[in-house]
Design a protein around this motif. Sequence first.
Motif, PDB file in Angstrom:
ATOM      1  N   SER A   8       0.921  -1.181  -0.018  1.00 43.79           N
ATOM      2  CA  SER A   8      -0.044  -0.062  -0.098  1.00 43.79           C
ATOM      3  C   SER A   8       0.937   1.123   0.004  1.00 43.79           C
ATOM      4  CB  SER A   8      -1.058   0.015   1.315  1.00 43.79           C
ATOM      5  OG  SER A   8      -0.150   0.218   2.391  1.00 43.79           O
ATOM      6  N   ALA A   9       0.230   2.452  -0.276  1.00 42.51           N
ATOM      7  CA  ALA A   9       0.905   3.722  -0.355  1.00 42.51           C
ATOM      8  C   ALA A   9       1.627   3.801   1.044  1.00 42.51           C
ATOM      9  CB  ALA A   9       0.126   4.732  -0.615  1.00 42.51           C
ATOM     10  N   SER A  10       1.074   3.455   2.135  1.00 37.90           N
ATOM     11  CA  SER A  10       1.665   3.884   3.342  1.00 37.90           C
ATOM     12  C   SER A  10       2.852   2.796   3.574  1.00 37.90           C
ATOM     13  CB  SER A  10       0.459   3.566   4.633  1.00 37.90           C
ATOM     14  OG  SER A  10       0.024   2.167   4.588  1.00 37.90           O
ATOM     15  N   ALA A  11       3.056   1.870   2.908  1.00 41.06           N
ATOM     16  CA  ALA A  11       4.170   1.021   3.141  1.00 41.06           C
ATOM     17  C   ALA A  11       5.488   1.645   2.499  1.00 41.06           C
ATOM     18  CB  ALA A  11       3.939  -0.326   2.587  1.00 41.06           C
ATOM     19  N   HIS A  12       5.231   2.702   1.658  1.00 40.63           N
ATOM     20  CA  HIS A  12       6.325   3.208   1.114  1.00 40.63           C
ATOM     21  C   HIS A  12       6.330   4.764   1.565  1.00 40.63           C
ATOM     22  CE1 HIS A  12       6.533  -0.055  -1.664  1.00 40.63           C
ATOM     23  NE2 HIS A  12       5.380  -0.002  -2.008  1.00 40.63           N
ATOM     24  N   ALA A  13       5.995   5.099   2.347  1.00 42.44           N
ATOM     25  CA  ALA A  13       5.774   6.499   3.218  1.00 42.44           C
ATOM     26  C   ALA A  13       6.849   6.940   3.625  1.00 42.44           C
ATOM     27  CB  ALA A  13       4.863   6.709   4.221  1.00 42.44           C
ATOM     28  N   ALA A  14       8.027   6.186   3.863  1.00 41.46           N
ATOM     29  CA  ALA A  14       9.342   6.421   4.383  1.00 41.46           C
ATOM     30  C   ALA A  14      10.662   6.410   3.151  1.00 41.46           C
ATOM     31  CB  ALA A  14      10.015   5.289   5.381  1.00 41.46           C
ATOM     32  N   CYS A  15      10.208   6.272   2.185  1.00 39.13           N
ATOM     33  CA  CYS A  15      11.221   6.349   0.954  1.00 39.13           C
ATOM     34  C   CYS A  15      10.768   7.122  -0.161  1.00 39.13           C
ATOM     35  CB  CYS A  15      11.449   4.949   0.287  1.00 39.13           C
ATOM     36  SG  CYS A  15      10.188   3.836  -0.064  1.00 39.13           S
ATOM     37  N   THR A  16      11.542   7.695  -1.026  1.00 39.58           N
ATOM     38  CA  THR A  16      11.051   8.350  -2.341  1.00 39.58           C
ATOM     39  C   THR A  16      10.982   7.623  -3.364  1.00 39.58           C
ATOM     40  OG1 THR A  16      12.519  10.195  -1.170  1.00 39.58           O
ATOM     41  CG2 THR A  16      11.986  10.234  -3.661  1.00 39.58           C
ATOM     42  N   PRO A  17       9.835   7.609  -4.216  1.00 41.97           N
ATOM     43  CA  PRO A  17       9.664   6.749  -5.452  1.00 41.97           C
ATOM     44  C   PRO A  17      10.625   7.112  -6.277  1.00 41.97           C
ATOM     45  CG  PRO A  17       7.465   7.717  -4.468  1.00 41.97           C
ATOM     46  CD  PRO A  17       8.523   8.375  -3.796  1.00 41.97           C
ATOM     47  N   ALA A  18      11.078   6.035  -7.159  1.00 43.87           N
ATOM     48  CA  ALA A  18      12.266   6.044  -8.194  1.00 43.87           C
ATOM     49  C   ALA A  18      11.581   6.595  -9.489  1.00 43.87           C
ATOM     50  CB  ALA A  18      12.830   4.593  -8.367  1.00 43.87           C
ATOM     51  N   ILE A  19      10.060   6.496  -9.442  1.00 40.54           N
ATOM     52  CA  ILE A  19       9.713   7.122 -10.662  1.00 40.54           C
ATOM     53  C   ILE A  19       8.742   8.202 -10.199  1.00 40.54           C
ATOM     54  CG2 ILE A  19       8.300   6.469 -12.725  1.00 40.54           C
ATOM     55  CD1 ILE A  19       8.933   3.592 -12.163  1.00 40.54           C
ATOM     56  N   THR A  20       8.879   9.348 -11.063  1.00 36.61           N
ATOM     57  CA  THR A  20       7.908  10.552 -10.467  1.00 36.61           C
ATOM     58  C   THR A  20       6.518  10.318 -11.217  1.00 36.61           C
ATOM     59  OG1 THR A  20       8.655  11.767 -12.687  1.00 36.61           O
ATOM     60  CG2 THR A  20       9.924  12.052 -10.336  1.00 36.61           C
ATOM     61  N   ASP A  21       5.432  11.011 -10.976  1.00 35.31           N
ATOM     62  CA  ASP A  21       4.040  10.816 -11.246  1.00 35.31           C
ATOM     63  C   ASP A  21       3.974  11.200 -12.463  1.00 35.31           C
ATOM     64  OD1 ASP A  21       3.238  10.093  -8.683  1.00 35.31           O
ATOM     65  OD2 ASP A  21       2.367  11.844  -8.239  1.00 35.31           O
ATOM     66  N   ASP A  22       4.456  12.002 -13.163  1.00 36.96           N
ATOM     67  CA  ASP A  22       4.283  12.403 -14.683  1.00 36.96           C
ATOM     68  C   ASP A  22       4.826  11.376 -15.695  1.00 36.96           C
ATOM     69  OD1 ASP A  22       7.118  13.258 -13.542  1.00 36.96           O
ATOM     70  OD2 ASP A  22       7.334  14.253 -15.402  1.00 36.96           O
ATOM     71  N   ASN A  23       5.731  10.432 -14.912  1.00 41.83           N
ATOM     72  CA  ASN A  23       5.841   9.233 -15.962  1.00 41.83           C
ATOM     73  C   ASN A  23       5.004   8.102 -15.815  1.00 41.83           C
ATOM     74  OD1 ASN A  23       8.364  10.130 -17.465  1.00 41.83           O
ATOM     75  ND2 ASN A  23       9.177  10.601 -15.354  1.00 41.83           N
ATOM     76  N   LEU A  24       3.984   8.245 -14.890  1.00 45.90           N
ATOM     77  CA  LEU A  24       2.969   6.851 -14.489  1.00 45.90           C
ATOM     78  C   LEU A  24       1.734   7.392 -15.037  1.00 45.90           C
ATOM     79  CD1 LEU A  24       4.228   6.478 -10.770  1.00 45.90           C
ATOM     80  CD2 LEU A  24       4.710   5.034 -12.857  1.00 45.90           C
ATOM     81  N   ILE A  25       1.075   6.255 -15.514  1.00 36.00           N
ATOM     82  CA  ILE A  25      -0.280   6.140 -16.033  1.00 36.00           C
ATOM     83  C   ILE A  25      -1.388   6.922 -14.941  1.00 36.00           C
ATOM     84  CG2 ILE A  25      -2.247   5.097 -16.871  1.00 36.00           C
ATOM     85  CD1 ILE A  25      -0.052   5.117 -19.103  1.00 36.00           C
ATOM     86  N   ALA A  26      -1.120   6.297 -13.615  1.00 38.05           N
ATOM     87  CA  ALA A  26      -1.869   6.801 -12.615  1.00 38.05           C
ATOM     88  C   ALA A  26      -1.006   7.353 -11.423  1.00 38.05           C
ATOM     89  CB  ALA A  26      -2.669   5.882 -12.038  1.00 38.05           C
ATOM     90  N   PRO A  27      -0.929   8.452 -10.807  1.00 36.80           N
ATOM     91  CA  PRO A  27      -0.274   9.233  -9.900  1.00 36.80           C
ATOM     92  C   PRO A  27       0.123   8.020  -8.726  1.00 36.80           C
ATOM     93  CG  PRO A  27      -1.609  10.930 -10.629  1.00 36.80           C
ATOM     94  CD  PRO A  27      -2.070   9.620 -11.276  1.00 36.80           C
TER      95      PRO A  27
END
Length: 278
Positions: A18-37
């Motif tokens: 879930s999103a909360s599981a990744h709250a402590a790290c920075t996504p390797a892919i930004t939202d503008d490169n994903l179909i859904a943010p």
Amino acid sequence: MISTLLRFGAAAVLVLASASAHAACTPAITDDNLIAPGKLQLSINPTNPPQQFVDKDGQLQGLNVELAAELGKRLCLPVELVRMDFPAMIPALNAARIDGIDTGMFWTEERSKLMYMVPYAIQAISVVVAPESGTKIATENDLIGKSSAVEVSSYQMNWLKKLSDASVAKGGAAVEMRTFPTATNVVSALLAGQVDNALLVDSVARDLTSRGRVKEVLSGLGTARTTLGFRNKVVVDAVVKALNAMRADGFYQALFDKFGLTAMPADQPLAIAGPGPA
């Protein structure tokens, strides 16, 4: 690992973590490169054990499911696995409905021009018959003149068509090829006596043979690389980095050992193969 299972039209969406599981790290892919943010959406067709399948409790399992979950951890992004039949996957990718394909897709030159393909495994085609069948198939040429079931739009369908066309060009008989939407349908047609044999990905054939569902009579045909496929260069570069990190720390090989599939040779990098989309 699995947090929710949602119905989405004819498909289902499985969220790995879930999103909360990744709250402590920075996504390797930004939202503008994903179909859904904020999430990576990958298609999967869970009819090919042990690559991907639905267990007795209705949960998705298999190598590609666990690979996607690990990618999510390393990319710091929730991964959604969108269930759909294989023929719909490439059109869905090209229409920007999904970020990638995670279903053990065979590499072909034509496909490598439609998407960024990353080979990550080695597979081949096996020929299977019903458990009590007396059909003899010792070589690929023994398929000529017989009826074979294959998954539509698949690597094995194209391989069989080339074999049939070559026979006809030499004045010989053709293969009577019957296509079906999924590997499950292929096996059902075989066991119902609608065809003489069926062509399956070798890992699927081995799994079904071990459970007494079919009998494998020929294997190792059309050996080729299987791949992940993506539409966006930023996304695929991040995935390639994560895959090579998995190889370096041993997760990658351990995963393949767990499911009895063949990993890429150690001397071959996990990288984009082909030109990618124009």
